[in-house]
Design a protein around this motif. Structure first.
Motif, PDB file in Angstrom:
ATOM      1  N   GLN A 131       2.740   2.911  -7.901  1.00 12.52           N
ATOM      2  CA  GLN A 131       2.701   1.999  -6.756  1.00 12.52           C
ATOM      3  C   GLN A 131       3.464   0.718  -7.072  1.00 12.52           C
TER       4      GLN A 131
ATOM      5  N   ASP B 260      -0.014   7.777  -6.228  1.00 13.60           N
ATOM      6  CA  ASP B 260      -1.442   7.805  -6.591  1.00 13.60           C
ATOM      7  C   ASP B 260      -1.811   6.764  -7.632  1.00 13.60           C
TER       8      ASP B 260
ATOM      9  N   LYS C 122      -3.453   2.714  -2.511  1.00  8.11           N
ATOM     10  CA  LYS C 122      -2.941   3.816  -1.721  1.00  8.11           C
ATOM     11  C   LYS C 122      -2.639   3.375  -0.290  1.00  8.11           C
TER      12      LYS C 122
ATOM     13  N   TYR D 245       0.881  -1.175   0.000  1.00  3.07           N
ATOM     14  CA  TYR D 245       0.000   0.000   0.000  1.00  3.07           C
ATOM     15  C   TYR D 245       0.913   1.218   0.000  1.00  3.07           C
TER      16      TYR D 245
END
Length: 415
Positions: free
Chosen positions: A325, A320, A347, A316
């Motif tokens: 990620q 954004d 997120k 996580y």
């Protein structure tokens, strides 16, 4: 200032790493080796001490940040004009500074997990002769019942574990979601401070001690501060971390569907994991406690994977987009040479994680780990992580967890 991101193409990334390291060492750090008085300027009146040395290693100079027993070497930097850029090895952050007269450093700490504009002034001077410290007027040795933001809706209880030798103090604070890692500082008279700086977090605890009670302030970088109260209490304990997060229903089956870092769908359980012992790690690459846990899990994986252990890490992240990620998670995988299964949770939000794992009462901490037996049933859920900075607590955790894994795998003894 320009943020340096990992390249998607591994060959290009490797080439850039070689070129930047060569550029850095060809121009060299123009600093005198030794111990430096260093600090981060959190606000107009508050400085966070940083324990810093400049050392010579294989004819090269490097900066080393010390947090009690922890040693963080800053290498693989680059030069842009008169500016030296040194990335932290485990997090998306860096020091950018200029040097003066080979004895002074002036610059900023950039923490990109907090945004591209999050920077804190950083200063250091060669410490020719440390000033003599006044004798302490109290004793911080032992266990301290601590409450941050006391008597408010945000109150958090913690267990301080402190060791004092003359003026020098070390230790950490354990909470139900993790620990404050390696803290180090000094006490003079009744005033004391403990600090830690690892590239992701910059912690400062300063206060006063009187009659086995302490009070003061806690700072996390430049963005957060609160007060605390503490009292000596050798019998104080926190809740068992294996009792906080639980399965809400009587059905012990555990499953989920998320994306892999390549964007494909991953469903658990599946044929590849069925019949194996599985650890599902809910984590984030920005989280120091998660990185401590990941280091331990690498040891577990290397030792027990061939015997039937699988580890699934779900990241996580502060970024954004899914692509950013996934990139952060892949960077971690490559940097630590990890063979786990890596998934993208989204997120960095405990609410998002809780919504994805609705069979749990709540995800209150990064990290949270779910231990699943060969029969597919959840055997233990561990909230938070108390790492090497907690000393005996960490050693006991490792012993118990190794024993649990061996029991679930159906093997005996650590050989």
């Amino acid at each position: 200032m320009v943020l340096l991101h990992p390249m998607k193409n591994h060959f290009v990334s490797l080439l850039v790493t070689i070129l930047t390291a060569t550029s850095f060492y060809a121009q060299k750090i123009s600093l005198t080796p030794g111990t430096y008085s260093a600090y981060l300027q959190l606000n107009e009146t508050t400085q966070l001490p940083v324990h810093l040395t400049v050392e010579k290693k294989q004819k090269r100079l490097l900066l080393v940040v010390h947090n009690a027993e922890e040693r963080i070497e800053l290498t693989n930097g680059i030069r842009k004009g008169d500016t030296t850029i040194l990335p932290f090895p485990n997090f998306d952050s860096e020091l950018r500074f200029i040097t003066d007269k080979k004895k002074e450093i002036r610059g900023f700490w950039f923490n990109y997990n907090k945004g591209t504009n999050y920077k804190v002034p950083f200063f250091a001077n060669l410490n020719q002769k440390p000033p003599k410290k006044a004798s302490p007027s109290g004793d911080l040795n032992g266990k301290w019942e601590t409450h941050f933001s006391p008597k408010t809706a945000d109150e958090e209880s913690a267990l301080g574990i402190i060791a004092q030798k003359e003026n020098h103090i070390t230790g950490t604070f354990r909470t139900e979601t993790g620990d404050y890692r390696f803290l180090e500082g000094f006490i003079e008279g009744s005033k004391f401070y403990l600090s830690a700086f690892d590239g992701s977090h910059a912690f400062l605890i300063n206060g006063t001690l009187k009659d086995q009670k302490a009070q003061g302030n806690f700072y996390s970088g430049k963005h957060y501060s609160t007060n605390f109260v503490a009292s000596y209490n050798p019998n104080y304990e926190l809740r068992n971390p294996d009792s906080i997060t639980v399965i809400k229903t009587t059905d012990k089956a555990f499953g989920f569907e998320l994306k892999k870092v390549d964007g494909s769908t991953y469903v658990f359980p599946n044929n590849e994991t069925r019949g194996k012992v599985v650890i599902v790690q809910i984590m984030g690459t920005w989280c120091p406690n998660c990185m401590d846990e990941t280091n331990y899990y690498k040891e577990l994986y290397d030792k027990y994977h061939s015997k039937g252990l699988e580890i699934i890490s779900i990241g996580y992240e502060a970024a954004d987009s899914f692509e950013e990620q996934a990139k952060k998670i892949l960077t971690l995988k490559q940097r630590k040479s990890l063979e786990f299964i890596f998934l993208v949770g989204g997120k960095a939000s405990k609410g998002i994680a809780s919504n994805q794992f609705k069979m749990l009462n709540e995800v209150i901490s990064f990290p949270t780990s779910i231990y699943i037996g060969r029969d597919g049933e959840v055997k233990r859920i561990h909230t938070g992580f108390n790492g090497p900075g907690t000393g005996d607590v960490y050693i006991e955790y490792v012993e118990k967890t190794n024993a649990l894994i061996e029991s679930l795998l159906g093997i005996s003894g650590s050989k």
